[in-house]
Write a protein that holds these residues in place. Structure first.
Motif, short mmCIF file in Angstrom:
data_model
loop_
_atom_site.label_atom_id
_atom_site.label_comp_id
_atom_site.label_asym_id
_atom_site.label_seq_id
_atom_site.Cartn_x
_atom_site.Cartn_y
_atom_site.Cartn_z
N ALA A 81 0.84 -1.20 0.00
CA ALA A 81 0.00 0.00 0.00
C ALA A 81 0.87 1.25 0.00
O ALA A 81 0.54 2.25 -0.66
CB ALA A 81 -0.93 -0.01 1.21
N ASP A 82 1.98 1.22 0.72
CA ASP A 82 2.89 2.38 0.75
C ASP A 82 3.56 2.57 -0.61
O ASP A 82 3.70 3.70 -1.10
CB ASP A 82 3.94 2.19 1.83
CG ASP A 82 3.37 2.29 3.23
OD1 ASP A 82 2.25 2.83 3.37
OD2 ASP A 82 4.05 1.85 4.18
N ARG A 83 3.97 1.46 -1.21
CA ARG A 83 4.60 1.56 -2.54
C ARG A 83 3.60 2.09 -3.56
O ARG A 83 3.94 2.92 -4.41
CB ARG A 83 5.14 0.19 -2.98
CG ARG A 83 6.25 -0.34 -2.08
CD ARG A 83 7.07 -1.41 -2.79
NE ARG A 83 6.32 -2.62 -3.08
CZ ARG A 83 6.21 -3.65 -2.25
NH1 ARG A 83 6.77 -3.60 -1.04
NH2 ARG A 83 5.53 -4.73 -2.60
N ARG A 84 2.36 1.64 -3.45
CA ARG A 84 1.33 2.11 -4.37
C ARG A 84 1.08 3.61 -4.17
O ARG A 84 0.90 4.36 -5.15
CB ARG A 84 0.03 1.34 -4.15
CG ARG A 84 -1.05 1.63 -5.21
CD ARG A 84 -2.33 0.86 -4.96
NE ARG A 84 -2.06 -0.58 -4.78
CZ ARG A 84 -2.23 -1.22 -3.63
NH1 ARG A 84 -2.66 -0.58 -2.56
NH2 ARG A 84 -1.98 -2.51 -3.56
N ALA A 85 1.10 4.07 -2.95
CA ALA A 85 0.87 5.49 -2.67
C ALA A 85 1.96 6.35 -3.30
O ALA A 85 1.69 7.42 -3.86
CB ALA A 85 0.81 5.73 -1.16
N VAL A 86 3.20 5.89 -3.21
CA VAL A 86 4.31 6.64 -3.81
C VAL A 86 4.21 6.61 -5.33
O VAL A 86 4.42 7.62 -6.00
CB VAL A 86 5.66 6.09 -3.33
CG1 VAL A 86 6.82 6.78 -4.05
CG2 VAL A 86 5.80 6.26 -1.82
N ASP A 87 3.90 5.45 -5.89
CA ASP A 87 3.73 5.34 -7.34
C ASP A 87 2.66 6.32 -7.84
O ASP A 87 2.84 7.00 -8.86
CB ASP A 87 3.33 3.92 -7.74
CG ASP A 87 4.51 2.96 -7.74
OD1 ASP A 87 5.65 3.43 -7.93
OD2 ASP A 87 4.28 1.74 -7.58
N GLU A 88 1.54 6.38 -7.13
CA GLU A 88 0.45 7.26 -7.56
C GLU A 88 0.84 8.73 -7.43
O GLU A 88 0.52 9.55 -8.31
CB GLU A 88 -0.80 6.96 -6.74
CG GLU A 88 -1.40 5.59 -7.06
CD GLU A 88 -2.56 5.23 -6.13
OE1 GLU A 88 -2.79 5.99 -5.15
OE2 GLU A 88 -3.22 4.19 -6.37
N ALA A 89 1.53 9.07 -6.35
CA ALA A 89 1.96 10.46 -6.17
C ALA A 89 2.97 10.86 -7.24
O ALA A 89 2.93 11.98 -7.77
CB ALA A 89 2.56 10.65 -4.78
N LEU A 90 3.88 9.95 -7.60
CA LEU A 90 4.86 10.24 -8.63
C LEU A 90 4.19 10.37 -10.00
O LEU A 90 4.54 11.25 -10.79
CB LEU A 90 5.91 9.13 -8.66
CG LEU A 90 7.14 9.35 -9.56
CD1 LEU A 90 7.90 10.60 -9.13
CD2 LEU A 90 8.05 8.13 -9.52
N ALA A 91 3.21 9.52 -10.27
CA ALA A 91 2.48 9.60 -11.53
C ALA A 91 1.77 10.93 -11.67
O ALA A 91 1.77 11.55 -12.73
CB ALA A 91 1.48 8.44 -11.63
N THR A 92 1.15 11.39 -10.60
CA THR A 92 0.45 12.68 -10.62
C THR A 92 1.43 13.83 -10.85
O THR A 92 1.18 14.74 -11.64
CB THR A 92 -0.30 12.90 -9.31
OG1 THR A 92 -1.28 11.86 -9.15
CG2 THR A 92 -1.01 14.24 -9.31
N ALA A 93 2.56 13.77 -10.16
CA ALA A 93 3.54 14.86 -10.25
C ALA A 93 4.17 14.95 -11.64
O ALA A 93 4.57 16.03 -12.07
CB ALA A 93 4.63 14.67 -9.19
N LEU A 94 4.27 13.80 -12.33
CA LEU A 94 4.92 13.77 -13.65
C LEU A 94 3.91 13.61 -14.78
O LEU A 94 4.29 13.25 -15.89
CB LEU A 94 5.93 12.62 -13.70
CG LEU A 94 7.13 12.73 -12.76
CD1 LEU A 94 8.00 11.48 -12.86
CD2 LEU A 94 7.96 13.98 -13.10
N ALA A 95 2.67 13.93 -14.52
CA ALA A 95 1.61 13.69 -15.51
C ALA A 95 1.85 14.46 -16.81
O ALA A 95 1.47 13.99 -17.89
CB ALA A 95 0.25 14.06 -14.92
#
Length: 326
Positions: free
Chosen positions: A207-221
């Motif tokens: 869940a923590d890895r998924r949260a970071v992946d999602e935050a990184l995806a949003t930041a680099l959209a």
């Protein structure tokens, strides 16, 4: 009142051209070019000097004597033929070698209708960039570090990829999430492309890895790239278009060249009333100060130049001052 759109500002310095993307008084991205370098998007006539059997790749020689790797060759192209090419990636220096520029073969009509434009052509050309902004980017690239709340982002260049390492306090999840804005900043400030590895703190929970992946995806959209999901060791790999050397590559392979050009800028920006401009640099830089640069500096400032050396000052810390007497 509507928001002010980001704006590229271009400064033609001595020995280099600098570009900053400014939004609300802050730097969003930066680019750097040196005279004589090939730039992505440029069109050139060339001679095909080598063609790989059974492929559409080969080596072409430009009119300026530079060899480039070329692809998209038509089947009928033969060695010795004149072709037209568009640069897709400038040459990139690495420790001990130089990666040749890459290009693609294009129809000859495109060469005569060269509409290719890049940031350094389309931006607003200014006499001076806003005070302090280029210096902020330059020193961050020189150190390879960006600080953020609770930690530091450390960036290094290797032959295989540009590697980001995250160091700091707090829980691994908090530290990883806090580092993401700094990662985005570094990618844009230092004009990084190609293979990029990000070594996040190890996160045991999916869940923590998924949260970071999602935050990184949003930041680099809005930043074109491909990216892997974080693995169990906290590593993420990014692949983005590489058009030329990043600021980090330049520092890694030509630190004295970067510092010599920075010294020219410091001298040009020196303020005061007097006939003499004194520039003090580390001894290693003096030989890098090209005569044509010094002539241009004298022309731009209208001052008599005096160059002194001091082994006690850092390469990255030249000192310029106006003297009231000769």
């Amino acid at each position: 009142m509507g928001e002010i759109a980001p704006q590229w500002l271009i400064e033609h310095g001595i020995g280099e051209t600098r570009a900053l993307l400014i939004e609300s008084g802050e730097v969003r991205a930066a680019k750097l070019a040196w005279p004589g370098e090939l730039r992505a998007g440029e069109m050139h006539p060339a001679k095909l000097v080598e063609k790989t059997n059974g492929s559409r790749r080969g080596v072409a020689l430009l009119e300026n004597g530079i060899e480039v790797l070329v692809d998209h060759l038509p089947p009928e192209a033969t060695e010795g033929a004149t072709i037209s090419v568009q640069i897709t990636r400038a040459s990139v220096a690495e420790r001990g070698r130089l990666k040749r520029a890459q290009a693609r073969c294009v129809p000859e009509a495109d060469l005569n209708n060269d509409c290719a434009q890049d940031t350094l052509s389309l931006g607003d050309h200014v006499r001076r960039l806003p005070s302090g902004l280029w210096e902020e980017v330059w020193h961050a690239a020189s150190s390879g570090e960006i600080e953020f709340a609770g930690g530091t982002l450390l960036i290094s260049v290797t032959p295989a990829m540009t590697v980001f390492d995250i160091d700091g306090t707090g829980s691994p999840r908090e530290l990883a999430l806090a580092a993401i804005p700094a990662i985005v900043q570094a990618l844009r400030w230092f004009d990084i492309g190609g293979n990029i590895g990000i070594d996040f703190p190890t996160l045991a929970a999916k869940a923590d890895r998924r949260a970071v992946d999602e935050a990184l995806a949003t930041a680099l959209a809005d930043w074109p790239h491909e990216r892997t999901a974080m693995n169990g060791f906290g590593f993420v790999q990014i692949v983005a278009r590489l058009e030329g050397p990043s600021l980090l590559h330049r520092f890694a392979t030509s630190r004295t060249g970067m510092c010599a050009r920075y010294a020219m800028r410091c001298a040009e920006l020196a303020e005061g009333i007097g006939p003499v401009l004194l520039l003090t640099v580390h001894p290693a830089l003096k030989a890098k100060l090209k005569p044509e640069w010094l002539d241009e500096l004298a022309r731009r400032t209208g001052k008599q130049l005096r160059i002194e050396t001091d082994p006690a000052i850092a390469l990255e810390a030249p000192h310029a001052q106006i003297l009231t007497h000769e």
